[in-house]
Design an enzyme around this catalytic site. Sequence first.
Site, PDB file in Angstrom:
ATOM      1  N   HIS A 323       1.009  -1.022  -0.010  1.00 22.29           N
ATOM      2  CA  HIS A 323       0.111   0.031  -0.034  1.00 22.29           C
ATOM      3  C   HIS A 323       0.908   1.221   0.328  1.00 22.29           C
ATOM      4  O   HIS A 323       0.783   2.099  -0.883  1.00 22.29           O
ATOM      5  CB  HIS A 323      -0.937  -0.228   1.147  1.00 22.29           C
ATOM      6  N   GLU A 324       1.704   1.387   0.995  1.00 23.37           N
ATOM      7  CA  GLU A 324       2.781   2.395   1.031  1.00 23.37           C
ATOM      8  C   GLU A 324       3.643   2.568  -0.139  1.00 23.37           C
ATOM      9  O   GLU A 324       4.005   3.565  -0.681  1.00 23.37           O
ATOM     10  CB  GLU A 324       3.473   2.581   2.425  1.00 23.37           C
ATOM     11  N   HIS A 327       1.731   4.201  -2.979  1.00 23.17           N
ATOM     12  CA  HIS A 327       1.556   5.841  -2.774  1.00 23.17           C
ATOM     13  C   HIS A 327       2.902   6.461  -3.409  1.00 23.17           C
ATOM     14  O   HIS A 327       2.903   7.348  -4.190  1.00 23.17           O
ATOM     15  CB  HIS A 327       1.479   6.090  -1.314  1.00 23.17           C
ATOM     16  N   HIS A 333      -5.578   6.842  -2.936  1.00 27.49           N
ATOM     17  CA  HIS A 333      -6.591   5.992  -2.559  1.00 27.49           C
ATOM     18  C   HIS A 333      -7.706   6.088  -3.616  1.00 27.49           C
ATOM     19  O   HIS A 333      -7.981   6.835  -4.184  1.00 27.49           O
ATOM     20  CB  HIS A 333      -7.200   6.376  -1.203  1.00 27.49           C
TER      21      HIS A 333
END
EC number: 3.4.24.-
Length: 393
Positions: A323-324, A327, A333
């Site tokens: 997830h990070e 980014h 998101h």
Amino acid sequence: MFVHLLVLLFAAVEAIPTGRFEVVYPSMVTFRSGIKRIRFRALDEDIELRLEPAGDVIADDFTVINGENGEVDHSVNIQSLKRKLYKDAKVGAALHIDEDGSLIINGIVNSKLRIEPDTSKKASRNGIIAHRVIEVIEDEQLFHDVIILPPGLTRTFNYSEPLPDDKCVKIEYVFVTESSFTKSFQISSMETYLANMMNMVKIMFDSLDLGIEVAIIGIIKLTKENEAKLAPYIPLCSREMDSRETLDDMAEFYCNSADKLIQNADIVTLITTRPLGTFDENGYFFNIHLGIAFLDNICVYCYKYAIVKEDTGIYQLANTVAHESAHLLGCDHDGEKGSLDCSARDGYIMSWNNEKIGKKFSPCCKKRVEELITRRKINHCIVETCDGKRKRN
């Protein structure tokens, strides 16, 4: 130093041990192709895994740093570690298989089951030692995810020209393990744990269908003895860790560092088990963060950093790292800004509720990553000439 902060609420699906386990004696067959088939029955479920070699998640020049002054640990047998890593991408298995003596299997069977040797059992069955298959359940909990936008960031949402066929994308990681996380590996091997975790991250990145490779080039193990010297950005006076302040200090520290391992990494991620969150104006701490990262800055030396919290085990950690990392690769998101065409309710990795399709990235995230890797001024650190094994389709 950093002026823009986005804090977004999402429901993280965590793997919580249920207490249920069963002792098994798994059988394994190795085919000429190198594929391994493992079978066992546990918790009323017949398990069959077809595992392929997966040692590429450990770099050939993999380096472990530990000790009071940050010395290189030469005891790590890199080729042995790489040789023992396997995955079954179809079911989401990532395992370390040790055949140097009795068969020992350790890692992720699927999203609901883990396997490890049962050290309490001395006897073997037909030469196979006992293993514990441990059940976990997916438990939805609310956490905040934090994105920092560095000053002067100008984001574009347009494609550039495609990558040439002889170019491949490879993301190289350095993990810095905060002392509380390091301490939890007094018996088991952190290298094995993070390698299995990285194979789960690779399985998640494969859902982008962009041919992205990932590899750990180094681990910096922090302890109570060396933490203040090697990572002065980690707070000493409080167990609670302010996520934004720590990431700010971490980036500033490494931005001025001449450490070759940090310089060579595409993403540097701090792993902690400490409470991660934010303080309010009255000094009350909210332990609500699983991760924090800079947005769209994977190839910017002073902003290629993230912090993740290991809260409930290896599967949750892999999801948070993926997830990070996304980014840093430019993904918002789902349902926000650059991903408005993808509803957060669809349940992908980048949504606020990832319980439905939590092992895959959304089409919107794929578009953003594809945009980043085709922008030549930005992608320089992760695009390289393919070797013979990694020709792009």
